[in-house]
Design an enzyme around this catalytic site. Structure first.
Site, PDB file in Angstrom:
ATOM      1  N   SER A 144     -70.055 -39.339  92.939  1.00 18.50           N
ATOM      2  CA  SER A 144     -71.020 -40.070  93.757  1.00 18.50           C
ATOM      3  C   SER A 144     -70.400 -41.386  94.214  1.00 18.50           C
ATOM      4  O   SER A 144     -69.460 -41.894  93.599  1.00 18.50           O
ATOM      5  CB  SER A 144     -72.281 -40.362  92.938  1.00 18.50           C
ATOM      6  N   TYR A 170     -76.293 -43.399  84.990  1.00 20.78           N
ATOM      7  CA  TYR A 170     -75.833 -42.479  86.036  1.00 20.78           C
ATOM      8  C   TYR A 170     -74.504 -42.954  86.633  1.00 20.78           C
ATOM      9  O   TYR A 170     -73.551 -42.174  86.770  1.00 20.78           O
ATOM     10  CB  TYR A 170     -76.896 -42.366  87.122  1.00 20.78           C
TER      11      TYR A 170
END
Length: 258
Positions: free
Chosen positions: A145, A160
């Site tokens: 990401s 995350y």
């Protein structure tokens, strides 16, 4: 234009293939003739992806597994090899958004679940693939990401983002270690994507009350379609990217440059 003919009759493992990026990538690979191991923790969603692949004339096998379970992943690869007798492509895509919370209120269990699913799950997905990939070489693609790599401005995303940064570091180590075996390893770093991924996100009460920061005037970044991400995955799975390994590749429409 690249037609990816060399992907025909190869075999791929795609985790998180029941929806979103994983499903789009599984369909794109199957369209090119690749046989696909459709792995998801939700068997019904995996079956739906398999049905879509078969509807377009492709071949797939459903693999129900928790990517953070060593036993599940080892069994899944045994099943895939039993079905296809080879492995050439691995898309380590499965993961969760986890809990979005301030550091001081996030529980240890919430932190562990996000790290274990996203980072341990990536490790296990690749660990059990390597012996089969070494037989003829191949391509590993990790869905990371922009979070944790270029972007550190999302409140509550410490777990995350840490997992996504860890995936990038692991990718580079794996690329170096596996290069002598003709195995390429890369990571894609999407921005916003139109999927149901956010359904796996739990927002804590502390953050629910906060108002998100608006985009600067004139700076809007529409979310990508899963198919746009799958296009990149297809490229990285193929010989068209034969000299690309150890790279983080951003696919976010410039969002991370904001």
């Amino acid at each position: 234009m690249e037609n990816y003919k060399e992907l025909a009759d190869k075999a791929a493992m795609v985790t998180g293939a029941g929806s979103g990026i994983g499903k789009a990538a599984a369909l794109f690979l199957a369209e090119k003739g690749t046989r696909v191991g459709v792995l998801d923790i939700n068997r019904q969603k995996a079956e739906e992806t398999k049905h879509s692949i078969e509807k377009q004339g492709g071949e797939a096998v459903v693999l129900e597994a928790d990517i953070a379970s060593a036993g599940d992943m080892e069994r899944s690869y045994t099943q895939l090899i039993s079905s296809f007798e080879r492995l050439d492509i691995v898309l380590a895509n499965g993961g969760i958004a986890g809990t979005m919370a301030p550091i001081e209120t996030m529980s240890a269990d919430e932190w562990d679940r996000t790290i274990e699913t996203n980072l341990r799950g990536t490790f296990l997905t690749i660990k059990y693939a390597v012996p089969f990939l070494k037989k003829q070489g191949g391509s590993i693609i990790i869905t990371s990401s922009m979070s944790g790599n270029r972007v550190f401005s999302q409140p509550g995303f410490s777990a995350y983002s840490t997992a996504k940064a860890g995936q990038s570091a692991f990718m580079k180590m794996a690329a170096s270690e596996l290069a002598p075996s003709n195995i390429r390893v890369n990571a894609i770093c999407p921005g916003g994507v139109k999927t149901d991924f956010k359904n796996s996100l739990h927002r804590s009460d502390e953050l629910t009350a906060q108002t998100p920061l608006p985009n600067p005037p004139g700076h809007t970044f529409p979310s990508a379609l899963p198919e746009q991400i799958a296009d990149l995955i297809l490229f990285l799975a193929s010989g068209a990217s034969s000299h690309i390994s150890g790279s983080d590749i951003y696919i976010d429409g410039g969002e991370s440059l904001r």
